[in-house]
Scaffold this motif. Structure first.
Motif, PDB file in Angstrom:
ATOM      1  N   ALA A 136      25.140  12.390  -7.458  1.00 15.98           N
ATOM      2  CA  ALA A 136      23.965  11.962  -8.225  1.00 15.98           C
ATOM      3  C   ALA A 136      23.157  13.172  -8.659  1.00 15.98           C
ATOM      4  O   ALA A 136      22.690  13.267  -9.798  1.00 15.98           O
ATOM      5  CB  ALA A 136      23.099  11.030  -7.378  1.00 15.98           C
ATOM      6  N   GLU A 137      23.021  14.119  -7.748  1.00 12.78           N
ATOM      7  CA  GLU A 137      22.271  15.335  -8.018  1.00 12.78           C
ATOM      8  C   GLU A 137      22.954  16.134  -9.147  1.00 12.78           C
ATOM      9  O   GLU A 137      22.296  16.622 -10.067  1.00 12.78           O
ATOM     10  CB  GLU A 137      22.311  16.155  -6.740  1.00 12.78           C
ATOM     11  CG  GLU A 137      21.208  17.056  -6.388  1.00 12.78           C
ATOM     12  CD  GLU A 137      19.847  16.760  -6.896  1.00 12.78           C
ATOM     13  OE1 GLU A 137      19.278  17.679  -7.468  1.00 12.78           O
ATOM     14  OE2 GLU A 137      19.324  15.645  -6.703  1.00 12.78           O
ATOM     15  N   LYS A 159      10.903  16.071  -8.161  1.00 17.57           N
ATOM     16  CA  LYS A 159      11.420  17.383  -8.562  1.00 17.57           C
ATOM     17  C   LYS A 159      12.161  17.275  -9.899  1.00 17.57           C
ATOM     18  O   LYS A 159      12.145  18.199 -10.698  1.00 17.57           O
ATOM     19  CB  LYS A 159      12.372  17.898  -7.477  1.00 17.57           C
ATOM     20  CG  LYS A 159      12.774  19.359  -7.635  1.00 17.57           C
ATOM     21  CD  LYS A 159      13.665  19.804  -6.496  1.00 17.57           C
ATOM     22  CE  LYS A 159      15.072  19.291  -6.692  1.00 17.57           C
ATOM     23  NZ  LYS A 159      16.061  19.943  -5.816  1.00 17.57           N
ATOM     24  N   HIS A 160      12.799  16.130 -10.135  1.00 20.36           N
ATOM     25  CA  HIS A 160      13.547  15.931 -11.384  1.00 20.36           C
ATOM     26  C   HIS A 160      12.709  15.274 -12.465  1.00 20.36           C
ATOM     27  O   HIS A 160      13.259  14.765 -13.451  1.00 20.36           O
ATOM     28  CB  HIS A 160      14.779  15.060 -11.116  1.00 20.36           C
ATOM     29  CG  HIS A 160      15.852  15.785 -10.383  1.00 20.36           C
ATOM     30  ND1 HIS A 160      16.433  16.927 -10.876  1.00 20.36           N
ATOM     31  CD2 HIS A 160      16.432  15.558  -9.199  1.00 20.36           C
ATOM     32  CE1 HIS A 160      17.337  17.352 -10.012  1.00 20.36           C
ATOM     33  NE2 HIS A 160      17.361  16.547  -8.985  1.00 20.36           N
ATOM     34  N   HIS A 175      24.923  11.433  -2.768  1.00 19.22           N
ATOM     35  CA  HIS A 175      23.738  12.199  -3.172  1.00 19.22           C
ATOM     36  C   HIS A 175      24.128  13.414  -3.986  1.00 19.22           C
ATOM     37  O   HIS A 175      23.478  13.777  -4.966  1.00 19.22           O
ATOM     38  CB  HIS A 175      22.957  12.644  -1.936  1.00 19.22           C
ATOM     39  CG  HIS A 175      22.445  11.518  -1.104  1.00 19.22           C
ATOM     40  ND1 HIS A 175      21.295  10.820  -1.438  1.00 19.22           N
ATOM     41  CD2 HIS A 175      22.918  10.949   0.010  1.00 19.22           C
ATOM     42  CE1 HIS A 175      21.098   9.880  -0.533  1.00 19.22           C
ATOM     43  NE2 HIS A 175      22.056   9.938   0.358  1.00 19.22           N
ATOM     44  N   ASP A 177      19.584  17.023  -1.990  1.00 15.84           N
ATOM     45  CA  ASP A 177      18.575  17.275  -3.014  1.00 15.84           C
ATOM     46  C   ASP A 177      18.923  18.443  -3.925  1.00 15.84           C
ATOM     47  O   ASP A 177      18.096  18.869  -4.709  1.00 15.84           O
ATOM     48  CB  ASP A 177      17.201  17.505  -2.380  1.00 15.84           C
ATOM     49  CG  ASP A 177      17.166  18.788  -1.554  1.00 15.84           C
ATOM     50  OD1 ASP A 177      16.058  19.217  -1.204  1.00 15.84           O
ATOM     51  OD2 ASP A 177      18.238  19.341  -1.263  1.00 15.84           O
ATOM     52  N   GLU A 178      20.118  18.974  -3.811  1.00 14.16           N
ATOM     53  CA  GLU A 178      20.514  20.044  -4.726  1.00 14.16           C
ATOM     54  C   GLU A 178      22.032  20.139  -4.728  1.00 14.16           C
ATOM     55  O   GLU A 178      22.694  19.700  -3.787  1.00 14.16           O
ATOM     56  CB  GLU A 178      19.922  21.378  -4.284  1.00 14.16           C
ATOM     57  CG  GLU A 178      20.300  21.752  -2.861  1.00 14.16           C
ATOM     58  CD  GLU A 178      20.034  23.193  -2.524  1.00 14.16           C
ATOM     59  OE1 GLU A 178      19.821  23.992  -3.431  1.00 14.16           O
ATOM     60  OE2 GLU A 178      20.061  23.511  -1.342  1.00 14.16           O
ATOM     61  N   GLY A 184      18.273   7.642  -7.732  1.00  9.64           N
ATOM     62  CA  GLY A 184      19.467   8.065  -7.004  1.00  9.64           C
ATOM     63  C   GLY A 184      19.723   7.231  -5.762  1.00  9.64           C
ATOM     64  O   GLY A 184      19.001   6.283  -5.478  1.00  9.64           O
ATOM     65  N   PRO A 185      20.765   7.585  -5.003  1.00  5.65           N
ATOM     66  CA  PRO A 185      21.093   6.818  -3.798  1.00  5.65           C
ATOM     67  C   PRO A 185      19.972   6.892  -2.774  1.00  5.65           C
ATOM     68  O   PRO A 185      19.262   7.889  -2.686  1.00  5.65           O
ATOM     69  CB  PRO A 185      22.353   7.498  -3.257  1.00  5.65           C
ATOM     70  CG  PRO A 185      22.811   8.417  -4.294  1.00  5.65           C
ATOM     71  CD  PRO A 185      21.678   8.719  -5.201  1.00  5.65           C
ATOM     72  N   ARG A 205      12.578  14.379  -4.066  1.00  5.59           N
ATOM     73  CA  ARG A 205      13.698  14.707  -4.954  1.00  5.59           C
ATOM     74  C   ARG A 205      13.473  14.114  -6.341  1.00  5.59           C
ATOM     75  O   ARG A 205      13.726  14.761  -7.346  1.00  5.59           O
ATOM     76  CB  ARG A 205      14.988  14.159  -4.347  1.00  5.59           C
ATOM     77  CG  ARG A 205      16.213  14.398  -5.206  1.00  5.59           C
ATOM     78  CD  ARG A 205      17.463  13.883  -4.545  1.00  5.59           C
ATOM     79  NE  ARG A 205      17.600  12.437  -4.665  1.00  5.59           N
ATOM     80  CZ  ARG A 205      18.575  11.747  -4.083  1.00  5.59           C
ATOM     81  NH1 ARG A 205      19.450  12.354  -3.329  1.00  5.59           N
ATOM     82  NH2 ARG A 205      18.646  10.437  -4.216  1.00  5.59           N
ATOM     83  N   CYS A 236      22.441  14.447 -12.423  1.00  6.03           N
ATOM     84  CA  CYS A 236      21.030  14.532 -12.841  1.00  6.03           C
ATOM     85  C   CYS A 236      20.699  15.907 -13.407  1.00  6.03           C
ATOM     86  O   CYS A 236      19.987  16.028 -14.402  1.00  6.03           O
ATOM     87  CB  CYS A 236      20.170  14.245 -11.608  1.00  6.03           C
ATOM     88  SG  CYS A 236      18.476  13.891 -11.992  1.00  6.03           S
ATOM     89  N   VAL A 237      21.238  16.968 -12.765  1.00  4.98           N
ATOM     90  CA  VAL A 237      20.915  18.317 -13.221  1.00  4.98           C
ATOM     91  C   VAL A 237      21.692  18.671 -14.484  1.00  4.98           C
ATOM     92  O   VAL A 237      21.165  19.307 -15.390  1.00  4.98           O
ATOM     93  CB  VAL A 237      21.227  19.350 -12.108  1.00  4.98           C
ATOM     94  CG1 VAL A 237      21.105  20.761 -12.618  1.00  4.98           C
ATOM     95  CG2 VAL A 237      20.300  19.140 -10.925  1.00  4.98           C
ATOM     96  N   GLN A 294      11.853  12.042   1.451  1.00  7.62           N
ATOM     97  CA  GLN A 294      12.804  13.002   0.886  1.00  7.62           C
ATOM     98  C   GLN A 294      13.251  12.531  -0.496  1.00  7.62           C
ATOM     99  O   GLN A 294      13.360  13.324  -1.433  1.00  7.62           O
ATOM    100  CB  GLN A 294      14.036  13.138   1.793  1.00  7.62           C
ATOM    101  CG  GLN A 294      13.803  13.982   3.027  1.00  7.62           C
ATOM    102  CD  GLN A 294      14.989  13.957   3.961  1.00  7.62           C
ATOM    103  OE1 GLN A 294      15.711  12.971   4.062  1.00  7.62           O
ATOM    104  NE2 GLN A 294      15.212  15.044   4.655  1.00  7.62           N
TER     105      GLN A 294
END
Lengths: 465, 116
Positions: free
Chosen positions: A54-55, B84-85, A51, A389-390, B68-69, B81, A58-59, B77
């Motif tokens: 991936a986060e 949010k993106h 995660h 998530d971040e 994402g995963p 997420r 993505c950012v 959740q």
């Protein structure tokens, strides 16, 4: 600078004690904390690290595409790895993975078929045979040419321009590459008076070689009890002190004690208890007269994974009586008088040292700024909390001052990025070895080291005889 | 011993649709139970296929790589997420999750039962 405001004559000290002595009021600065993202709300460790990666991708992807378009033209095509066609020059954005043979792997250690002894301790785990692989959401590809694999580490997000040749499928030949640009800095408001922030790190209390005398000198200087009136007036302009990690020594982490049987260790107290008491004595002197921020470090009694949570206030019963005492996270992000300061206790730089060929710690600190990420090796080789998530280590805003604690020596540099923004990079040295702290001038954004030297020479006593 | 198949002892799990079509070797003790299931399935097939559709939609949401995963976090959740993106996950998925917030088949991902 700090010393130039000192009065030249020591006349103030060599006179009769007067009824009233001059007192100086310490300057007050505006402080805003930006470290909320480093404080952990829940502690669920039953998650994989996929995660986080991936986060991160993505950012950072939009930032990298923007940087790529600036560098190679607006019409350059960005493709994901699964869309790649042979002999087509495109930009691919992905996370770097450095495949290192010597990287400690728990699977190799416990594997019976290899009959391997545990790996010997090494300073660096790099090897000539290391390979760089680019990973995006779905695929990975081997990278050749141009990228200096010895200087890069796993976890850096990069945009590469090149192509996959038809005769060499599975490898991406790079022509050029770029990293994300730093965000626009908020301009620093102009100040009239000099204000200083003191940075100190690596106090290493509790070790056999602890330097309590120099530490006491430091506390006296910062709280204004050292020097004559000129020096005291200058010390009144130091508005904040940040203790950037490793306040306790590595020796307090007694692994042998943990392995011994309970009946042997029942009556003994951990050496860290005494050390924390000594630290509290120093901190109460500082907290009584100025704002103190205490960051946890690698050997402090805090959690091991990044971001390290603030040390508990019960450990410092005397110092936490004062509202000026703050226990903060590692990494620490805040702004004071409009100057954005970001720093860590040095674990991120140490980990990059282990897995790259770089020797200059300041260069590594600069690289984390260029890559746009405070700790790219987390979670691969640096312990990290499994966020989903971040990714709180991505630089949100370009800081004005960026420091790392527990470094082997004092180094500082002004880094200029492509937009001409200046960032002051500081390597705060270990106080136990160098007895040096760093003062940062918030008006001019320059820094200087202040060294305390208490060496008594044999010759001076002979002279008196 | 020769007629003692493992399928006599371990009941084969089937979905309601395929159980109507297949004929399988069964011992005499277990013939009664699957038949009753089949009878019941015909009456409730419409509502069951709705839930199957819903679960299928959620499964497709799980398997979509763009968000994402999916393991280790709840579907809600992951949906939050993704939104949010600005990946625009379908609102229908969120409604499905929220309407069955007490059923772990809806709220958690496909591989929820499998440990890390």
């Amino acid at each position: 600078m700090f010393c130039s405001t000192v009065s030249q004559d020591a006349g103030g000290l060599l006179c009769e004690p007067t009824e009233r002595s001059k007192t100086f009021k310490r300057s007050v600065s505006e402080y805003t904390d930006h470290s909320e993202r480093f404080k952990l709300k829940d502690r669920t460790f039953a998650r994989q690290y996929a995660h986080m990666y991936a986060e991160r991708l993505c950012v950072m992807r939009p930032k990298l595409i923007e940087a790529a378009k600036k560098k190679w033209g607006q019409n350059v095509r960005t493709k994901k790895l699964f869309e790649l066609k042979a002999e087509e020059k495109v930009v691919v954005v992905g996370t770097l993975f450095k495949h290192m043979e010597l990287q400690p792997s728990i699977l190799k250690e416990i594997s019976n078929e290899h009959n391997l002894m545990p790996q010997p301790e090494r300073a660096k785990f790099i090897d000539e045979a290391d390979e760089l692989i680019l990973e995006d959401e779905l695929q990975r590809i081997l990278l050749v040419d141009k990228l200096d694999k010895r200087a890069l580490v796993t976890g850096v997000v990069v945009a590469v321009y090149g192509m996959e040749p038809d005769e060499d499928r599975g490898k991406f030949h790079i022509e050029d590459y770029c990293f994300a640009e730093l965000e626009t800095q908020v301009p620093v408001p102009v100040k009239e008076k000099d204000r200083y922030v003191a940075l100190v790190s690596g106090l290493d209390i509790g070790s056999k070689s602890e330097n309590m005398m120099n530490l006491q000198l430091l506390a006296d200087l910062l709280s204004g009890q050292l020097g004559d009136e000129g020096q005291q007036e200058a010390a009144a302009n130091i508005v904040r002190v940040i203790v950037a990690g490793n306040s306790l020594s590595q020796d307090t982490r007694d692994k042998n004690q943990m392995k011994q049987a309970k009946y042997l260790t029942k009556k003994t107290t951990a050496s860290s208890v005494e050390a924390v008491k000594s630290l509290d004595d120093i901190l109460v002197q500082l907290a009584a007269s100025m704002e103190v921020d205490l960051m946890p470090g690698e050997f402090d009694p805090a959690n091991h994974t990044l971001p390290q949570q603030p040390l508990h206030r019960c450990m410092f019963p005397q110092a936490t009586m004062y509202p000026t005492m703050h226990c903060v996270t590692n990494p620490y992000d805040f702004s004071i008088d409009g100057v954005r300061i970001l720093g860590t206790s040095g674990q991120n730089v140490q980990d990059i040292y282990r897995f790259s060929c770089l020797e200059d710690h300041l260069q590594m600190l600069e690289n984390t700024l260029i890559w746009g990420h405070i700790a790219p090796t987390a979670p691969d080789t640096l312990g990290c909390y499994p966020y989903y998530d971040e990714d709180p280590f991505i630089l949100p805003e370009c800081p004005h001052v960026y420091f790392a604690g527990s470094m082997p020596s004092y180094q500082s540099k002004v880094f200029r990025d492509s937009k001409g923004q200046k960032v002051l990079l500081i390597n705060v040295p270990r106080f136990s070895q160098t007895s040096t702290c760093v003062l940062v001038n918030l008006r001019t954004l320059e820094c200087q080291p202040v060294t305390f030297d208490m060496s008594f020479q044999e010759d001076s006593f002979e002279g008196e005889k | 011993m020769s007629s003692d198949l493992i399928t006599d002892h371990f009941r084969q799990k089937r979905t309601t649709r395929s159980s109507a079509k297949r004929t399988e070797p069964q011992s005499t003790q277990q013939t009664a139970k699957p038949k009753s299931v089949q009878l019941g399935a015909d009456k409730q097939s419409s509502s069951k296929s709705e839930t199957e559709n819903d679960l299928d939609v959620l499964k497709q949401f799980d398997l979509n790589w763009e968000y994402g995963p999916c393991t280790g976090i709840t579907r809600l959740q992951r949906w939050n997420r993704a939104s949010k993106h600005d990946l625009n996950p379908p609102v229908a998925v969120k409604e499905l999750i929220l309407s069955h917030s007490d059923d772990s088949m809806y709220t958690h991902c496909l591989w929820n039962d499998y440990e890390l």
